[in-house]
Write a protein that holds these residues in place. Structure first.
Motif, short mmCIF file in Angstrom:
data_model
loop_
_atom_site.label_atom_id
_atom_site.label_comp_id
_atom_site.label_asym_id
_atom_site.label_seq_id
_atom_site.Cartn_x
_atom_site.Cartn_y
_atom_site.Cartn_z
N LEU A 71 -1.27 2.00 -14.50
CA LEU A 71 -1.49 0.59 -14.84
C LEU A 71 -1.75 0.41 -16.33
N ARG A 72 -2.60 1.26 -16.87
CA ARG A 72 -2.92 1.15 -18.30
C ARG A 72 -1.73 1.49 -19.17
N ALA A 73 -0.93 2.43 -18.74
CA ALA A 73 0.26 2.81 -19.53
C ALA A 73 1.26 1.65 -19.59
N LEU A 74 1.47 0.99 -18.47
CA LEU A 74 2.38 -0.16 -18.45
C LEU A 74 1.85 -1.30 -19.32
N VAL A 112 -5.74 9.85 -6.39
CA VAL A 112 -4.67 8.85 -6.29
C VAL A 112 -5.05 7.58 -7.02
N ILE A 113 -6.29 7.14 -6.86
CA ILE A 113 -6.73 5.90 -7.50
C ILE A 113 -6.73 6.03 -9.01
N ASP A 114 -7.21 7.19 -9.51
CA ASP A 114 -7.21 7.41 -10.97
C ASP A 114 -5.79 7.44 -11.51
N ALA A 115 -4.87 8.05 -10.77
CA ALA A 115 -3.48 8.11 -11.21
C ALA A 115 -2.87 6.71 -11.27
N LEU A 116 -3.20 5.87 -10.29
CA LEU A 116 -2.72 4.48 -10.32
C LEU A 116 -3.31 3.73 -11.50
N GLU A 135 -0.13 20.43 0.19
CA GLU A 135 -1.15 20.04 -0.78
C GLU A 135 -0.97 18.58 -1.21
N ILE A 136 0.28 18.15 -1.38
CA ILE A 136 0.57 16.75 -1.72
C ILE A 136 0.13 15.84 -0.58
N ALA A 137 0.44 16.23 0.65
CA ALA A 137 0.06 15.43 1.81
C ALA A 137 -1.45 15.33 1.94
N ARG A 138 -2.17 16.45 1.64
CA ARG A 138 -3.63 16.41 1.71
C ARG A 138 -4.21 15.42 0.71
N ARG A 139 -3.58 15.31 -0.47
CA ARG A 139 -4.05 14.33 -1.45
C ARG A 139 -3.97 12.91 -0.90
N VAL A 140 -2.86 12.62 -0.22
CA VAL A 140 -2.70 11.28 0.37
C VAL A 140 -3.69 11.07 1.50
N ALA A 141 -3.89 12.09 2.33
CA ALA A 141 -4.84 11.97 3.44
C ALA A 141 -6.24 11.69 2.93
N ARG A 142 -6.63 12.40 1.86
CA ARG A 142 -7.97 12.17 1.29
C ARG A 142 -8.09 10.75 0.75
N ALA A 194 0.83 -1.20 0.00
CA ALA A 194 0.00 0.00 0.00
C ALA A 194 0.87 1.26 0.00
N VAL A 195 1.94 1.25 0.78
CA VAL A 195 2.86 2.39 0.79
C VAL A 195 3.47 2.59 -0.60
N ALA A 196 3.88 1.49 -1.22
CA ALA A 196 4.48 1.58 -2.55
C ALA A 196 3.48 2.11 -3.58
N ALA A 197 2.19 1.80 -3.39
CA ALA A 197 1.18 2.30 -4.32
C ALA A 197 1.10 3.82 -4.27
#
Length: 586
Positions: free
Chosen positions: A420-423, A412-416, A396-403, A347-350
């Motif tokens: 995934l699709r790019a790979l 974050v989920i959309d970015a992952l 602002e970056i930390a708030r994204r992770v907190a949310r 999860a941390v790596a994600a």
């Protein structure tokens, strides 16, 4: 004086003595081996009880088709012999009347019973569903290779010196099988098997010592609750739960229990302690608590709830992710729990895969007087350590992770998902699988934390579910901990039961959110019960909410995708239900 009404024990409780069982030992001769394509040519059966013969049934059957020559050579039954014999339509009703509700016995019973069932279906006659015993199965357990080269009826007839020699005629073979059955029953009798139920479940894997311990279940109640196997020193060996304690414990002394470690546990057990509970949920919770307290050596799960891991976004000028065992009220954001460090690390790596959150472990100064690491050179960190990134920009970056952990994590989920699709588009499928696994670990942990929070933060919830009898079972939950339960009978006013439950329920101190006042396994078990169809919230002191853009929706979508592709990953923390029915109020 009122005399209590006597209650007749059931055969399942007492067992049916073999001497009282009526057996019908049968054999069929047919035109071939397929029940759907071949026909019966002869039926033979012998009815016995207590070693005494009660009757015989024998008739040739006109198959309505020529008997193959090799079958005639094998059985001695020819076409002229069956030409004037009755058809199966006349034989079957009479044979079903002969067998009645007796226990059916045959050598290689599947063959004979399948032919009988198929013919009943053809004739539109209901199959009575009699208990069936197979002498082949028993012989494999009781007759060694030293005694007979195989377990054919002819070989067993020599071992048990049957009065009739089997010759592929139905009645003769049935008569020989009777003597084989009696010989096998005599052998298991010497091993402590004296009832029909024990005979049906007999296997050589169950030792005589285990069978002799079946008395441990005799005094147990037929009620829902927890059972505790204990050794000679009174120490718990194994703790389990069942809707019927007596029935479940009895299974440990039969062939239905096939776990090797359970056989070892039964050999060591000297007593079984029952704990009767109002409801199934109460029994499940008590089981978890007892396992966590005593850590019985033969229980594999739930022994160490204290080893759960949490994902923590620290509360400092430049927050970072950390894996911890303890949740504190320190302003940090938590997600979890995880049942293993490896899943928490995924999860941390994600998060680090798509968010430039710092990965160094030291505490940084807001003045940026440190030196940048290689991640800054790679563009995977804004380098707040050397002042290139201000506290406000980093916040602002930390708030994204907190949310992503406790609220709307779609960024974050959309970015992952994009990663995934790019790979996958670059045919880097192994790398894509790694990102997928990390993404699932993060989403499941966040979903779990978001779903448990309403329970963990609510001072009291009263929930209800219908009982099979038409009443209600009420459960009191305080700060995510099971505090008590009661059952309201049908046609009774539930308000008095609810009031009594509130008064008698356990007092629970408020924990440090988001950790519930119980182990995470207990709170999850309560949550799964509350999410069942038909469970209703009667009253709540607190707020039952889940973020609209939270991780639960993303988890369901991901799990559905994995299932559709037949590519589900086995996670330690895969206990989250995939469907979340809404709760209704009464």
């Amino acid at each position: 004086m009122t005399v209590p009404a006597a209650i007749q024990s059931t055969f399942d409780d007492l067992g049916t003595p073999l001497a009282d069982v009526t057996f019908v030992v049968l054999d069929l001769e047919t035109t071939g081996g397929s029940a759907t394509e071949c026909q019966i040519t002869e039926v033979g059966a012998v009815k016995v009880r207590g070693g005494q013969q009660l009757g015989e049934f024998q008739t040739l059957v006109n198959p309505g088709e020529p008997i193959p020559a090799f079958i005639s050579v094998l059985t001695g039954i020819t076409n002229p012999m069956v030409a004037t014999a009755p058809h199966i339509g006349s034989v079957m009703p009479a044979f079903l009347e002969f067998i009645g509700d007796a226990v059916l016995v045959a050598h290689n019973a599947r063959f004979d019973i399948t032919f009988l069932k198929v013919n009943c279906e053809r004739l539109q006659l209901p199959w009575p569903g009699n208990v069936v015993l197979d002498t082949v199965h028993l012989a494999r357990q009781l007759v060694t290779r030293d005694e007979a080269p195989n377990h054919k009826l002819s070989s067993l007839a020599r071992v048990f010196s049957t009065r009739v020699t089997p010759d592929h005629r139905a009645l003769h073979d049935a008569q020989a099988t009777v003597d084989v059955l009696h010989g096998l029953i005599e052998r298991v009798g010497n091993l402590g098997v004296h009832t029909l139920e024990e005979l049906r479940s007999y296997t050589s894997r169950i030792t005589p010592d285990q069978r002799r311990k079946r008395f441990l279940a005799d005094s147990l109640p037929s009620a829902p609750g927890v059972y505790v196997f204990k050794d000679e020193h009174g120490e718990p060996l194994y703790i389990g739960t069942s809707i019927d304690i007596k029935r479940r414990v009895r299974n440990y002394f039969t062939a239905s229990e096939q776990r090797t470690r359970m056989a070892e546990m039964v050999r060591l057990a000297t007593s079984v302690t029952p704990i009767v509970c109002h409801t199934t949920l109460e029994a499940q919770v008590r089981e978890l608590r007892l396992i966590a307290e005593h850590k019985p050596r033969y229980n594999r799960r739930s022994r160490h709830p204290e080893r759960a891991m949490w994902l923590k976004l620290t509360a400092e000028v430049f927050p970072r992710l950390s894996i911890v065992r303890t949740v504190r009220d320190d302003g940090a954001t938590y997600a979890g729990p995880f049942t293993s460090r490896s899943v928490a690390e995924q999860a941390v790596a994600a998060v680090h895969e798509v968010v430039p959150l710092r990965q160094c472990t030291g505490r940084l100064s807001s003045k940026g007087t440190g030196s940048a690491c290689v991640l800054a050179e790679m563009g995977r960190c804004g380098a707040p350590c050397d002042g290139r990134q201000s506290p406000d920009d980093y916040a602002e970056i930390a708030r994204r992770v907190a949310r992503a952990l406790d609220g709307d994590g779609h960024q974050v989920i959309d970015a992952l998902g994009d990663r995934l699709r790019a790979l996958a588009a670059d045919q880097r499928f192994e790398d894509a699988a790694v990102v997928r696994d990390r993404m699932l670990a993060l989403v499941r942990a966040a979903a779990r934390a978001q779903r448990l929070t309403p329970l963990a933060t609510s001072p009291e919830i009263i929930a209800a579910a219908r009982t099979p009898a038409g009443g209600w079972e009420f459960t009191c939950v305080r700060y995510g901990r099971f505090a008590g339960a009661t059952v309201c009978p049908p046609r009774s006013d539930p308000r008095g039961f609810i009031a009594a439950l509130r008064e008698s329920a356990e007092h629970v101190e408020r924990p440090e959110a988001p950790v519930p006042a119980a182990t995470h396994e207990e709170t999850e078990k309560i949550l799964r019960w509350m999410e069942q169809p038909g469970v209703r919230i009667v009253d709540i002191d607190g707020v039952w909410v889940c973020p609209v853009g939270g991780a639960a929706g993303a988890q369901e979508s991901l799990d559905d995708t994995m299932t559709d592709r037949g590519d589900a990953v086995d996670f330690d923390d895969s206990t989250i239900s995939r469907r979340r029915p809404g709760l209704r109020a009464i």
